[in-house]
Write an enzyme that holds these catalytic residues in place. Structure first.
Site, PDB file in Angstrom:
ATOM      1  N   ASP A  53      32.872  51.612 -15.367  1.00  0.00           N
ATOM      2  CA  ASP A  53      31.800  51.032 -16.182  1.00  0.00           C
ATOM      3  C   ASP A  53      31.294  49.722 -15.579  1.00  0.00           C
ATOM      4  OD1 ASP A  53      30.058  50.968 -18.296  1.00  0.00           O
ATOM      5  OD2 ASP A  53      31.520  50.253 -19.761  1.00  0.00           O
TER       6      ASP A  53
ATOM      7  N   ASN B 230      28.176  49.207 -13.856  1.00  0.00           N
ATOM      8  CA  ASN B 230      27.258  49.236 -12.709  1.00  0.00           C
ATOM      9  C   ASN B 230      25.937  48.531 -13.029  1.00  0.00           C
ATOM     10  OD1 ASN B 230      29.098  50.819 -11.386  1.00  0.00           O
ATOM     11  ND2 ASN B 230      27.972  52.739 -11.628  1.00  0.00           N
ATOM     12  N   GLY B 231      25.404  48.836 -14.206  1.00  0.00           N
ATOM     13  CA  GLY B 231      24.095  48.305 -14.595  1.00  0.00           C
ATOM     14  C   GLY B 231      24.112  46.791 -14.709  1.00  0.00           C
TER      15      GLY B 231
ATOM     16  N   HIS C 113      24.519  51.713  -9.461  1.00  0.00           N
ATOM     17  CA  HIS C 113      25.105  53.054  -9.355  1.00  0.00           C
ATOM     18  C   HIS C 113      25.352  53.425  -7.896  1.00  0.00           C
ATOM     19  CE1 HIS C 113      24.588  53.453 -13.549  1.00  0.00           C
ATOM     20  NE2 HIS C 113      23.281  53.668 -13.551  1.00  0.00           N
TER      21      HIS C 113
ATOM     22  N   SER D  49      28.726  60.961 -18.775  1.00  0.00           N
ATOM     23  CA  SER D  49      29.194  61.496 -20.059  1.00  0.00           C
ATOM     24  C   SER D  49      28.119  62.362 -20.705  1.00  0.00           C
ATOM     25  CB  SER D  49      29.558  60.338 -20.996  1.00  0.00           C
ATOM     26  OG  SER D  49      28.386  59.722 -21.502  1.00  0.00           O
TER      27      SER D  49
ATOM     28  N   GLU E   3      26.914  61.802 -23.372  1.00  0.00           N
ATOM     29  CA  GLU E   3      25.997  60.869 -24.035  1.00  0.00           C
ATOM     30  C   GLU E   3      25.040  60.198 -23.041  1.00  0.00           C
ATOM     31  OE1 GLU E   3      29.379  60.952 -24.663  1.00  0.00           O
ATOM     32  OE2 GLU E   3      29.017  62.043 -26.514  1.00  0.00           O
ATOM     33  N   ASN E   4      25.369  60.241 -21.761  1.00  0.00           N
ATOM     34  CA  ASN E   4      24.546  59.531 -20.772  1.00  0.00           C
ATOM     35  C   ASN E   4      23.160  60.168 -20.566  1.00  0.00           C
ATOM     36  OD1 ASN E   4      27.422  58.505 -18.770  1.00  0.00           O
ATOM     37  ND2 ASN E   4      26.238  57.325 -20.237  1.00  0.00           N
ATOM     38  N   TRP E   5      22.950  61.396 -21.102  1.00  0.00           N
ATOM     39  CA  TRP E   5      21.599  61.990 -21.030  1.00  0.00           C
ATOM     40  C   TRP E   5      20.605  61.154 -21.824  1.00  0.00           C
ATOM     41  CZ3 TRP E   5      21.112  65.573 -17.454  1.00  0.00           C
ATOM     42  CH2 TRP E   5      22.196  66.425 -17.149  1.00  0.00           C
TER      43      TRP E   5
ATOM     44  N   LEU F 251      37.098  54.150 -25.705  1.00  0.00           N
ATOM     45  CA  LEU F 251      37.303  55.385 -24.932  1.00  0.00           C
ATOM     46  C   LEU F 251      36.000  56.103 -24.575  1.00  0.00           C
ATOM     47  CD1 LEU F 251      40.484  57.249 -26.234  1.00  0.00           C
ATOM     48  CD2 LEU F 251      40.027  56.441 -23.924  1.00  0.00           C
TER      49      LEU F 251
ATOM     50  N   GLU G 121      49.051  54.613 -20.788  1.00  0.00           N
ATOM     51  CA  GLU G 121      48.940  53.158 -20.869  1.00  0.00           C
ATOM     52  C   GLU G 121      47.494  52.789 -20.565  1.00  0.00           C
ATOM     53  OE1 GLU G 121      51.285  51.095 -21.835  1.00  0.00           O
ATOM     54  OE2 GLU G 121      52.725  52.752 -22.038  1.00  0.00           O
TER      55      GLU G 121
HETATM   56  C1  IPE Z   1      28.737  53.096 -15.516  1.00  0.00           C
HETATM   57  O1  IPE Z   1      27.972  51.932 -15.489  1.00  0.00           O
HETATM   58  C2  IPE Z   1      28.041  54.274 -14.893  1.00  0.00           C
HETATM   59  C3  IPE Z   1      27.603  55.314 -15.829  1.00  0.00           C
HETATM   60  C4  IPE Z   1      27.839  55.330 -17.115  1.00  0.00           C
HETATM   61  C5  IPE Z   1      26.842  56.423 -15.267  1.00  0.00           C
HETATM   62  P1  IPE Z   1      26.877  51.658 -16.577  1.00  0.00           P
HETATM   63  O2  IPE Z   1      25.596  52.266 -16.142  1.00  0.00           O
HETATM   64  O3  IPE Z   1      27.344  52.063 -17.922  1.00  0.00           O
HETATM   65  O4  IPE Z   1      26.736  50.077 -16.527  1.00  0.00           O
HETATM   66  P2  IPE Z   1      26.609  49.087 -17.750  1.00  0.00           P
HETATM   67  O5  IPE Z   1      27.764  49.367 -18.648  1.00  0.00           O
HETATM   68  O6  IPE Z   1      25.306  49.398 -18.420  1.00  0.00           O
HETATM   69  O7  IPE Z   1      26.649  47.740 -17.150  1.00  0.00           O
HETATM   70  C1  IPE Z   2      31.196  55.621 -20.256  1.00  0.00           C
HETATM   71  O1  IPE Z   2      30.399  54.513 -19.998  1.00  0.00           O
HETATM   72  C2  IPE Z   2      30.768  56.757 -19.425  1.00  0.00           C
HETATM   73  C3  IPE Z   2      30.933  56.605 -17.967  1.00  0.00           C
HETATM   74  C4  IPE Z   2      31.452  55.595 -17.358  1.00  0.00           C
HETATM   75  C5  IPE Z   2      30.468  57.715 -17.202  1.00  0.00           C
HETATM   76  P1  IPE Z   2      29.147  54.139 -20.896  1.00  0.00           P
HETATM   77  O2  IPE Z   2      28.594  52.879 -20.356  1.00  0.00           O
HETATM   78  O3  IPE Z   2      28.225  55.288 -20.982  1.00  0.00           O
HETATM   79  O4  IPE Z   2      29.823  53.931 -22.336  1.00  0.00           O
HETATM   80  P2  IPE Z   2      29.314  53.128 -23.602  1.00  0.00           P
HETATM   81  O5  IPE Z   2      27.952  53.634 -23.903  1.00  0.00           O
HETATM   82  O6  IPE Z   2      29.287  51.680 -23.242  1.00  0.00           O
HETATM   83  O7  IPE Z   2      30.324  53.405 -24.654  1.00  0.00           O
HETATM   84 MG    MG Z   3      28.362  51.171 -19.440  1.00  0.00          MG
END
Ligand code: IPE
Ligand code: IPE
Ligand code: MG
Length: 246
Positions: free
Chosen positions: A18, A20-21, A35, A63, A65-67, A193, A205
């Site tokens: 988590d 990257n953004g 990414h 995930s 949900e990422n769509w 999670l 853990e």
């Molecule tokens: C994780 O980084 C990568 C994916 C979920 C695909 P994020 O894209 O969630 O980065 P933040 O959490 O918005 O910084």
């Molecule tokens: C979880 O990260 C999914 C991946 C890392 C692929 P998200 O950034 O999507 O999770 P939320 O939205 O913060 O819970």
């Molecule tokens: Mg994230």
């Protein structure tokens, strides 16, 4: 080769990659740059995990949900996955890692599904690190898909309700031939999670770090393993050092 003699090496490590953004934004760059660097980081980290002696590494890449992210970001991610899976293939041929993917692939483009099929098939006999990537994965979705398959087998008389136990249910999950994770790492400060292997992490853990995924390197992985080494995994029992009859 490093000296890891003082460490208890977990057999299976899972990672929610988590941040990257936010990492990219802090540099004044678009989220998609995060990414890209995150994917590059993963290429190296698999090799590091292997060198440390971790036998199974499972990462959450996308995930269910990422769509719901902006179209442009989802498109860029899919493009990155194509590129990444190609690199994965080349690396696997060299270091003999066994690659698996978990999730619902039916929603992915046909060419990606085909890449996954070939990658899994061509590495299935390799005995190096077991590296698993979760793509369009959601724990609830996985359990429901598994449950549907199980019900179909039950109706067809292939299994009986009387034999249903934890082991049988596990065998219907995407992770059927992978042991449960010993250590779960989530980067970038979030402590949840997010639909990640909820059945499989029942006794894992957890390790949370503020470090964003693109900055999570071998040294940070070793920090997590150090923390794991100090944990007392009791599985509901009393501590092994505890006096009996108290
Ligand atoms: C994780 O980084 C990568 C994916 C979920 C695909 P994020 O894209 O969630 O980065 P933040 O959490 O918005 O910084
Ligand atoms: C979880 O990260 C999914 C991946 C890392 C692929 P998200 O950034 O999507 O999770 P939320 O939205 O913060 O819970
Ligand atoms: Mg994230």
């Amino acid at each position: 080769m490093g000296d890891y003699s003082g460490l208890k090496i977990p057999k299976h490590v899972s990672i929610i990659m988590d941040g990257n953004g936010r990492w990219a934004k802090a540099l004044g760059k678009p989220r998609t740059y995060g990414h890209k660097v995150g994917a590059e980081n993963l290429v190296q980290l698999v090799e590091d995990a292997d060198e440390i002696g971790i036998k199974y590494l499972t990462v959450y890449a996308f995930s269910t949900e990422n769509w719901n992210r902006p179209d442009m970001e989802v498109k860029t991610l899919m493009r990155l996955f194509r590129k990444y899976l190609k690199i994965c293939y080349q690396k696997a041929m060299k270091n003999h890692s066994r690659i698996r993917l978990i999730g619902d692939f039916s929603k992915l483009d046909a060419d990606l599904q085909e890449m996954i099929r070939v990658l899994e098939h061509d590495t299935k006999d390799f005995e190096g690190i077991n590296f698993t990537i979760a793509l369009n994965y959601g724990s609830r979705d996985e359990m429901l898909r598994g449950m549907k398959k199980m019900l179909a087998d039950c109706k067809a008389g292939r299994i009986s309700e009387d034999n249903l136990d934890e082991e049988l249910f596990s065998s219907y999950l995407d992770t059927s031939d992978i042991p449960d994770p010993d250590l779960m790492i989530r980067t970038s400060g979030e402590e949840r999670l997010s639909n990640w292997m909820m059945w499989q992490h029942a006794y894992s853990e957890f390790y949370f770090t503020d470090t964003a995924w693109p900055d999570f390197h071998k040294e940070e992985l070793l920090e997590a393993v150090k923390a794991y080494t100090l944990r007392d995994r009791r599985y509901g029992k009393v501590s092994s050092g505890e006096e009996p009859n108290v």
